[in-house]
Motif scaffolding. Structure first.
Motif, PDB file in Angstrom:
ATOM      1  N   UNK A 175       0.852  -1.194   0.000  1.00 46.53           N
ATOM      2  CA  UNK A 175       0.000   0.000   0.000  1.00 46.53           C
ATOM      3  C   UNK A 175       0.886   1.240   0.000  1.00 46.53           C
ATOM      4  N   UNK A 176       0.639   2.115  -0.948  1.00 50.76           N
ATOM      5  CA  UNK A 176       1.330   3.400  -1.042  1.00 50.76           C
ATOM      6  C   UNK A 176       0.416   4.474  -0.467  1.00 50.76           C
ATOM      7  N   UNK A 177       0.887   5.193   0.536  1.00 55.78           N
ATOM      8  CA  UNK A 177       0.122   6.285   1.137  1.00 55.78           C
ATOM      9  C   UNK A 177       0.911   7.570   0.946  1.00 55.78           C
ATOM     10  N   UNK A 178       0.307   8.525   0.254  1.00 53.21           N
ATOM     11  CA  UNK A 178       0.949   9.809  -0.029  1.00 53.21           C
ATOM     12  C   UNK A 178       0.275  10.889   0.806  1.00 53.21           C
ATOM     13  N   UNK A 179       1.011  11.436   1.764  1.00 60.61           N
ATOM     14  CA  UNK A 179       0.467  12.461   2.651  1.00 60.61           C
ATOM     15  C   UNK A 179       0.663  13.854   2.058  1.00 60.61           C
ATOM     16  N   UNK A 180      -0.280  14.729   2.310  1.00 63.85           N
ATOM     17  CA  UNK A 180      -0.178  16.127   1.897  1.00 63.85           C
ATOM     18  C   UNK A 180       0.253  16.940   3.121  1.00 63.85           C
ATOM     19  N   UNK A 181       1.513  17.379   3.119  1.00 61.83           N
ATOM     20  CA  UNK A 181       2.053  18.119   4.272  1.00 61.83           C
ATOM     21  C   UNK A 181       2.030  19.628   4.049  1.00 61.83           C
ATOM     22  N   UNK A 182       1.274  20.096   3.067  1.00 60.76           N
ATOM     23  CA  UNK A 182       1.214  21.527   2.737  1.00 60.76           C
ATOM     24  C   UNK A 182      -0.186  22.119   2.890  1.00 60.76           C
ATOM     25  N   UNK A 183      -1.153  21.488   2.283  1.00 56.04           N
ATOM     26  CA  UNK A 183      -2.490  22.062   2.090  1.00 56.04           C
ATOM     27  C   UNK A 183      -3.166  22.464   3.405  1.00 56.04           C
ATOM     28  N   UNK A 184      -2.929  21.694   4.465  1.00 60.64           N
ATOM     29  CA  UNK A 184      -3.611  21.920   5.749  1.00 60.64           C
ATOM     30  C   UNK A 184      -2.651  22.358   6.860  1.00 60.64           C
ATOM     31  N   UNK A 185      -1.386  22.524   6.535  1.00 60.09           N
ATOM     32  CA  UNK A 185      -0.382  22.764   7.576  1.00 60.09           C
ATOM     33  C   UNK A 185      -0.504  24.142   8.200  1.00 60.09           C
ATOM     34  N   UNK A 186      -0.457  24.191   9.523  1.00 58.61           N
ATOM     35  CA  UNK A 186      -0.521  25.450  10.252  1.00 58.61           C
ATOM     36  C   UNK A 186       0.763  26.260  10.056  1.00 58.61           C
ATOM     37  N   UNK A 187       0.774  27.457  10.577  1.00 58.37           N
ATOM     38  CA  UNK A 187       1.906  28.362  10.393  1.00 58.37           C
ATOM     39  C   UNK A 187       3.153  27.841  11.098  1.00 58.37           C
ATOM     40  N   UNK A 188       4.297  28.089  10.479  1.00 57.03           N
ATOM     41  CA  UNK A 188       5.564  27.751  11.112  1.00 57.03           C
ATOM     42  C   UNK A 188       5.869  28.784  12.203  1.00 57.03           C
ATOM     43  N   UNK A 189       6.710  28.384  13.152  1.00 57.20           N
ATOM     44  CA  UNK A 189       7.070  29.265  14.266  1.00 57.20           C
ATOM     45  C   UNK A 189       8.467  29.836  14.053  1.00 57.20           C
ATOM     46  N   UNK A 190       8.742  31.022  14.588  1.00 58.35           N
ATOM     47  CA  UNK A 190      10.083  31.607  14.453  1.00 58.35           C
ATOM     48  C   UNK A 190      11.118  30.788  15.213  1.00 58.35           C
ATOM     49  N   UNK A 191      12.374  30.873  14.801  1.00 55.46           N
ATOM     50  CA  UNK A 191      13.415  30.062  15.444  1.00 55.46           C
ATOM     51  C   UNK A 191      13.701  30.501  16.868  1.00 55.46           C
ATOM     52  N   UNK A 192      14.107  29.535  17.681  1.00 52.44           N
ATOM     53  CA  UNK A 192      14.534  29.813  19.050  1.00 52.44           C
ATOM     54  C   UNK A 192      15.975  29.365  19.277  1.00 52.44           C
ATOM     55  N   UNK A 193      16.594  28.772  18.237  1.00 50.65           N
ATOM     56  CA  UNK A 193      17.969  28.311  18.329  1.00 50.65           C
ATOM     57  C   UNK A 193      18.801  28.936  17.221  1.00 50.65           C
ATOM     58  N   UNK A 194      20.061  29.140  17.490  1.00 48.25           N
ATOM     59  CA  UNK A 194      20.969  29.721  16.513  1.00 48.25           C
ATOM     60  C   UNK A 194      21.067  28.829  15.288  1.00 48.25           C
ATOM     61  N   UNK A 195      21.062  29.441  14.108  1.00 43.09           N
ATOM     62  CA  UNK A 195      21.205  28.778  12.818  1.00 43.09           C
ATOM     63  C   UNK A 195      20.011  27.908  12.449  1.00 43.09           C
ATOM     64  N   UNK A 196      18.929  27.981  13.198  1.00 45.38           N
ATOM     65  CA  UNK A 196      17.700  27.287  12.823  1.00 45.38           C
ATOM     66  C   UNK A 196      16.807  28.250  12.042  1.00 45.38           C
ATOM     67  N   UNK A 197      16.141  27.725  11.028  1.00 36.70           N
ATOM     68  CA  UNK A 197      15.218  28.561  10.268  1.00 36.70           C
ATOM     69  C   UNK A 197      13.877  28.689  10.987  1.00 36.70           C
TER      70      UNK A 197
END
Length: 298
Positions: A175-197
């Protein structure tokens, strides 16, 4: 004094070079574990699934014959099929067309039984984008057209691009399951560590409730011998500072809990995005879960 310092530096350089040669010898001596094919298995008994991501449509596509030489039963796109976010939604179809008409790729898909896939951000149309992207429905449409998904396919009747397919017959169904990790994804959070995006959106989600319910059904009701679960971004790794499920710890915990509860036969997570190859593994109690990352093609 200067001569003494130079001698010390030269000695350190020689020692470091010697160390590198020693490391190379050690590396060459390593024999990684390999999956053993059951005795008596023939080529007809083996299902070969190839996958990859991060492909610049403007660059040479000369690797397709190399992949094709393994005669995969299926090819899975894991996102960033093309890099087209800078062209805007109106330019997306044209960039997909460039990829589709690339001679080496066209020859490859002509010889491959199944070609499935999901987008990531650069073919979604918005770098690191999520549910806020105003053209996400159009981006879904362009993806499905590129993949020649039939007009009456279930995925075309709902929000998001998540899909599932069965490959093989009898007791060798995958069984091949293809997830959509974009369409419903909530907002990203700002970095709290050095050199992290990015940092962690501790309560944020990736799949959305409709996709979670669908995934639970796909896993609970499955009698497949193996399950390949595709996510455009990495699920298991937690260390790096770029996009990953660990930026949404509640969603990642929910995914691992779902796998533990449903315990599908031979689950394998696959992902792209990172422009590296990586194999990861975690144990959920006595239940091991593996992930393979394949990125990038160009």
């Amino acid at each position: 004094m200067l001569k003494t310092s130079l001698k010390i530096i030269f000695a350190l350089v020689l020692a470091f070079v010697a160390f590198l040669f020693w490391q190379a010898e050690v590396s060459n001596a390593v024999r990684p574990a390999v999956l053993q094919i059951e005795p008596g298995a023939t080529e007809a008994d083996i299902t070969t699934i190839a996958f990859g991501s991060c492909n610049r449509q403007s660059e040479a596509q000369d690797y397709w014959p190399v992949i094709g030489a393994h005669h995969p039963d299926a090819w899975l796109w894991l996102g960033d099929i093309i890099y087209a976010d800078r062209y805007g939604i109106d330019g997306l179809a044209g960039q997909y067309d460039i990829q589709k008409k690339a001679p080496a790729y066209a020859a490859f898909i002509d010889e491959t039984n199944y070609v499935y896939g999901i987008y990531d951000d650069h073919d979604y149309g918005m770098n690191d984008g999520g549910k806020e992207y105003e053209h996400k429905a159009a981006a879904k449409g362009h993806l499905l057209e590129f993949l020649d998904v039939p007009a009456d396919a279930t995925v075309r009747q709902r929000e998001g691009s998540y899909q599932s397919y069965l490959i093989g017959e009898g007791d060798r169904v995958v069984k091949i399951i293809l997830l959509d990790s974009r369409y419903f994804r909530d907002a990203v959070a700002p970095p709290t560590k050095k050199d992290h995006r990015y940092g962690q959106n501790k309560t944020g989600d990736i799949l959305g409730e409709a996709q979670w319910a669908w995934l639970e059904t796909e896993l609970h009701n499955s009698e497949a011998a193996a399950h390949v679960i595709a996510s455009s971004i990495q699920v298991l790794p937690e260390e790096h500072g770029f996009e990953k499920w660990a930026n949404f710890p509640t969603a990642r915990k929910r995914m691992l809990a779902l796998l533990n509860v449903t315990r599908p036969n031979l689950p394998l997570l696959i992902s792209g995005d990172r422009h590296i190859a990586e194999i990861s593994q975690v144990n959920i109690g006595d239940y091991p879960v593996y992930e393979m990352t394949s990125s990038g093609l160009t």
